[in-house]
Scaffold this active site. Structure first.
Site, PDB file in Angstrom:
ATOM      1  N   ASP A 419      64.911  66.030  44.902  1.00 25.42           N
ATOM      2  CA  ASP A 419      65.801  67.354  44.851  1.00 25.42           C
ATOM      3  C   ASP A 419      66.224  67.802  45.945  1.00 25.42           C
ATOM      4  OD1 ASP A 419      66.716  69.773  43.274  1.00 25.42           O
ATOM      5  OD2 ASP A 419      65.326  69.254  41.789  1.00 25.42           O
ATOM      6  N   GLY A 438      66.958  65.599  49.184  1.00 27.39           N
ATOM      7  CA  GLY A 438      68.319  65.041  49.426  1.00 27.39           C
ATOM      8  C   GLY A 438      69.370  65.546  48.853  1.00 27.39           C
ATOM      9  N   ASP A 439      70.525  65.044  48.619  1.00 33.05           N
ATOM     10  CA  ASP A 439      71.798  65.559  47.943  1.00 33.05           C
ATOM     11  C   ASP A 439      72.150  64.456  46.669  1.00 33.05           C
ATOM     12  OD1 ASP A 439      74.222  66.167  46.959  1.00 33.05           O
ATOM     13  OD2 ASP A 439      75.343  66.033  49.035  1.00 33.05           O
ATOM     14  N   PHE A 440      71.920  64.628  45.571  1.00 34.57           N
ATOM     15  CA  PHE A 440      72.156  63.440  44.505  1.00 34.57           C
ATOM     16  C   PHE A 440      73.609  62.961  44.631  1.00 34.57           C
ATOM     17  CE2 PHE A 440      71.201  66.969  41.285  1.00 34.57           C
ATOM     18  CZ  PHE A 440      72.569  67.567  41.128  1.00 34.57           C
ATOM     19  N   ARG A 455      68.819  67.172  32.343  1.00 31.68           N
ATOM     20  CA  ARG A 455      69.582  68.436  32.122  1.00 31.68           C
ATOM     21  C   ARG A 455      70.270  68.491  33.559  1.00 31.68           C
ATOM     22  NH1 ARG A 455      66.509  73.151  30.736  1.00 31.68           N
ATOM     23  NH2 ARG A 455      65.044  72.065  31.814  1.00 31.68           N
ATOM     24  N   HIS A 458      75.179  68.199  32.563  1.00 27.03           N
ATOM     25  CA  HIS A 458      75.877  69.239  31.840  1.00 27.03           C
ATOM     26  C   HIS A 458      76.215  70.234  32.931  1.00 27.03           C
ATOM     27  CE1 HIS A 458      72.376  72.296  30.644  1.00 27.03           C
ATOM     28  NE2 HIS A 458      72.129  71.760  31.775  1.00 27.03           N
TER      29      HIS A 458
END
Length: 552
Positions: A419, A438-440, A455, A458
Site C-alpha cells: 500500500d 509503492g504505487d500500484f 475494494r 471500484h
C-alpha cells in the site's frame, strides 16, 4: 415449569394446529391478500406448523406439555434464526440467549404430520424482553413448506409473497442443525402489513437445503418496502434525515453513553447537550432501530447502534460518510450534468489527492476501510482454498485485516501487504506478514501465488483499473490467482426493484471517488483486457463478491 400465561398461549396454538392441519388447501391462508381469489399456491406449498416463543424454566417443560396434549415431541435442537433475531431486537449478545426448538407433531388423523414449533428461551433473560415477546407474539407464525424449491422456484415464490401478496420481508436465515440429513433448512419470514389479517402476524417459508443467494436478497430487502406513491416519495426524500441523525449520534459518542440503558436526560447530561433536543433525537434513532425503548423512559442500543461505539470502525465510517463525503453530495447535479466527481466539484481536487493534504481525515478513512473488511475477512478464508505454502499479496491492503484473517485460517501461507507509504508503515509487519510500500499503478510485488484486490477497483475508472490490473498481471507467475472483492451491479435486463448495496454504492463512487461499481460482465471485460480470465464468483456478506481470475 411453564408460566401459566405461556402454558395457555401454547395450548391455544395446539388447538389451532389441529384445525388448520386438516386443511388440504392453503389458499384460505392467503386469499385475503389477493381480494379473495385463489393465489395459486396449492401444490406449491403445504401447511407445516405454527410457531410460538415461550420462556420455560427448562426445555423439558415444553416437551412434557406437548406429550400431555397428544403430540409427538421430537428432541430439541439449537435455534439459529430466532436467537439472532432476539439478539438484534434487544441488543443482547447471542451467547447470552440460549434458545432451543422443540417440535411436536400430530401422530394420526387428517392433520397427521402437522405440528408446532416451540421456541424455548431459557436462562436469566431481561424481564422487559420476556414481557414484550409475550405481549406482541413477535415470533409467532404460520409456516409452510415449499414442495420443490429448486431451479429458481424459491426466489420466484419469495417475490410472489412480497409483490403479489404484499407481505413485508421480515428476516430469515439458514439453520444447518435442522433437518441436517437434507442439507439443513432455509427460512424466509414475512410480516403481515399493519391493518391486515387480524390474528395473523407473520408467515414463514421453509424448505430443505441452503439457498444463500435467495436468503441474502431477502435479508437485503428488509425495511425497503413503502406504501403508495406519495409515501414512497416522502420516504425517499427524508432519507438524508436518517443519515444526519446517525452521523450526529456518532459525533456525540452516544453509543458509548448507552452501554447501559439510560434516559434522555441522563444522556444529555453526560453528552453536554440540550435535554429536549436529545430526547427527540433518541426517539428518532429508536424509530430507525439504532436504539430501542428499554422501559421507564430509557433507551438501549440495538445491534446496529452498537456499531457506533468508539472501538468499532463503523463509527469512523459513519463520521466520514456524514462529513466530507456527505458534503460532496451537494454537488451531485453538476457531476451528473458535466461529468467528473461531485467531490471534485465541491473541493476543487479529487478524493485521494484531497486526503493526502488532510492527513487526519486520511487516517480516519483508512480506519473506515476496516469496517466492511472485518465483516467479510473470515469468509474469504473459507470461500477460497488458499494453497499450502502460498505467498499472498494484498494490493492496496490497508490495515492488513483481510490478509491477517487469511493467514490465520491458512497457517502455512505467508503474506505481503502492499500500500502507500503511510498506510503500510501504520499496518506494521508481524510473523508471516511483511509490508511493502509503492504505487500500484506502476508495479506490485512479484512472485506471489495469490493476489488480492479488495475494494480497490471500484475507486477508479476503467483506464486506471486497467493500469492496476496490468501491474498485477506483470507480477503474476503462470499459475497465480487473482482474487477481486467487489460488489456487483445487476446484469443488463435484470430486475432493479430488489435492494442492492451495489446500486447506492455506485452513486457514492460517482459522488466521491470518480470510480464506479460494475457488473460481472464488466469485470469480465476489464480482466480480459489485462490478461486475466474470470473463472468464478462467490457470494460474501454485505453484498460483497469474491471474483476469481487466472492469468492467460
Amino acid at each position: 415449569m411453564l408460566d401459566a400465561q405461556d402454558s395457555a398461549r401454547l395450548r391455544r396454538l395446539l388447538d389451532e394446529v389441529r384445525e388448520y392441519g386438516g386443511r388440504e388447501s392453503v389458499a384460505g391462508f392467503f386469499s385475503e391478500f389477493v381480494g379473495g381469489r385463489d393465489p395459486g399456491l396449492d401444490g406449491v406449498l403445504v401447511f407445516d406448523h405454527a410457531a410460538l416463543l415461550v420462556f420455560p424454566d427448562d426445555v423439558a417443560d415444553v416437551t412434557e406439555l406437548l406429550t400431555d396434549a397428544g403430540f409427538t415431541a421430537l428432541p430439541p435442537v439449537a435455534s439459529v434464526v430466532v436467537r439472532q433475531r432476539l439478539a438484534e431486537r434487544y441488543g443482547v449478545a447471542e451467547d447470552a440467549l440460549p434458545v432451543s426448538i422443540v417440535r411436536g407433531t400430530i401422530p394420526s388423523g387428517p392433520a397427521a404430520g402437522r405440528g408446532v414449533e416451540v421456541f424455548a428461551a431459557t436462562g436469566e433473560l431481561p424481564a422487559s424482553m420476556v414481557a414484550a415477546e409475550r405481549a406482541n407474539d413477535t415470533e409467532a407464525h404460520f409456516a409452510f413448506t415449499m414442495v420443490d424449491p429448486g431451479d429458481g422456484a424459491l426466489e420466484s415464490l419469495r417475490k410472489t409473497f412480497a409483490n403479489r401478496l404484499s407481505l413485508v420481508p421480515d428476516g430469515g436465515g439458514y439453520n444447518p442443525y435442522d433437518d441436517a440429513a437434507s442439507g439443513g433448512r432455509s427460512v424466509l419470514y414475512f410480516r403481515v402489513p399493519d391493518g391486515s389479517a387480524a390474528g395473523v402476524r407473520r408467515f414463514e417459508l421453509t424448505c430443505a437445503g441452503h439457498f444463500p443467494e435467495v436468503i441474502d436478497g431477502h435479508l437485503r430487502s428488509v425495511g425497503q418496502q413503502f406504501g403508495q406513491a406519495p409515501e414512497k416519495l416522502l420516504a425517499l426524500l427524508t432519507g438524508h434525515w436518517a443519515a444526519r441523525a446517525v452521523h450526529v449520534a456518532a459525533e456525540l459518542g452516544l453509543a458509548d453513553l448507552l452501554v447501559e440503558p439510560a434516559s434522555a436526560a441522563e444522556v444529555a447530561e453526560r453528552a453536554g447537550t440540550d435535554p429536549d433536543a436529545t430526547a427527540r433525537l433518541l426517539r428518532f434513532l429508536a424509530h430507525l432501530d439504532v436504539l430501542r425503548p428499554a422501559g421507564d423512559g430509557r433507551f438501549a442500543l440495538t445491534g446496529t447502534g452498537a456499531l457506533l461505539r468508539a472501538d468499532n470502525p463503523f463509527r469512523d465510517l459513519t463520521r466520514l460518510y456524514g462529513g466530507a463525503f456527505y458534503d460532496a453530495w451537494s454537488e451531485l447535479l453538476p457531476a451528473v450534468r458535466d461529468g467528473g466527481s461531485a467531490f471534485g466539484h465541491r473541493y476543487g481536487t479529487e478524493h485521494f489527492d484531497w486526503l493526502a493534504a488532510h492527513p487526519e481525515t486520511a487516517r480516519v478513512f483508512d480506519r473506515t476501510m476496516a469496517a466492511v473488511t472485518d465483516v467479510v475477512a473470515a469468509e474469504v478464508g473459507t470461500a477460497y482454498d488458499f494453497p499450502a505454502g502460498a505467498t499472498v499479496v494484498d494490493v492496496g491492503g490497508g490495515n492488513g485485516a483481510l490478509l491477517r484473517a487469511v493467514l490465520h485460517r491458512h497457517p502455512t501461507t505467508s503474506g505481503v501487504l502492499f500500500d502507500r507509504d503511510h498506510v503500510a508503515a501504520a499496518a506494521g509487519a508481524d510473523g508471516r506478514l511483511r509490508t511493502e510500500a509503492g504505487d500500484f499503478f506502476t508495479a506490485v510485488p512479484d512472485g506471489g501465488d495469490v493476489y488480492l484486490l479488495s475494494r480497490v477497483l471500484h475507486d477508479w475508472d476503467d483506464a486506471d483499473c486497467h493500469r492496476i490490473l496490468t501491474a498485477c498481471r506483470a507480477a503474476c507467475v503462470p499459475d497465480a490467482t487473482l482474487l477481486v472483492l467487489e460488489r456487483l451491479l445487476p446484469d443488463d435486463g435484470a430486475d432493479l426493484g430488489g435492494f442492492s448495496l451495489a446500486l447506492p454504492w455506485d452513486m457514492q463512487m460517482l459522488a466521491v471517488t470518480g470510480g464506479r461499481e460494475r457488473s460481472r460482465a464488466e469485470y469480465d471485460k476489464l480482466l480480459a483486457g489485462a490478461g486475466f480470465q474470470l473463472t468464478g464468483v462467490r457470494a460474501l456478506p454485505v453484498d460483497m463478491n469474491l471474483i476469481v481470475a487466472t492469468p492467460v
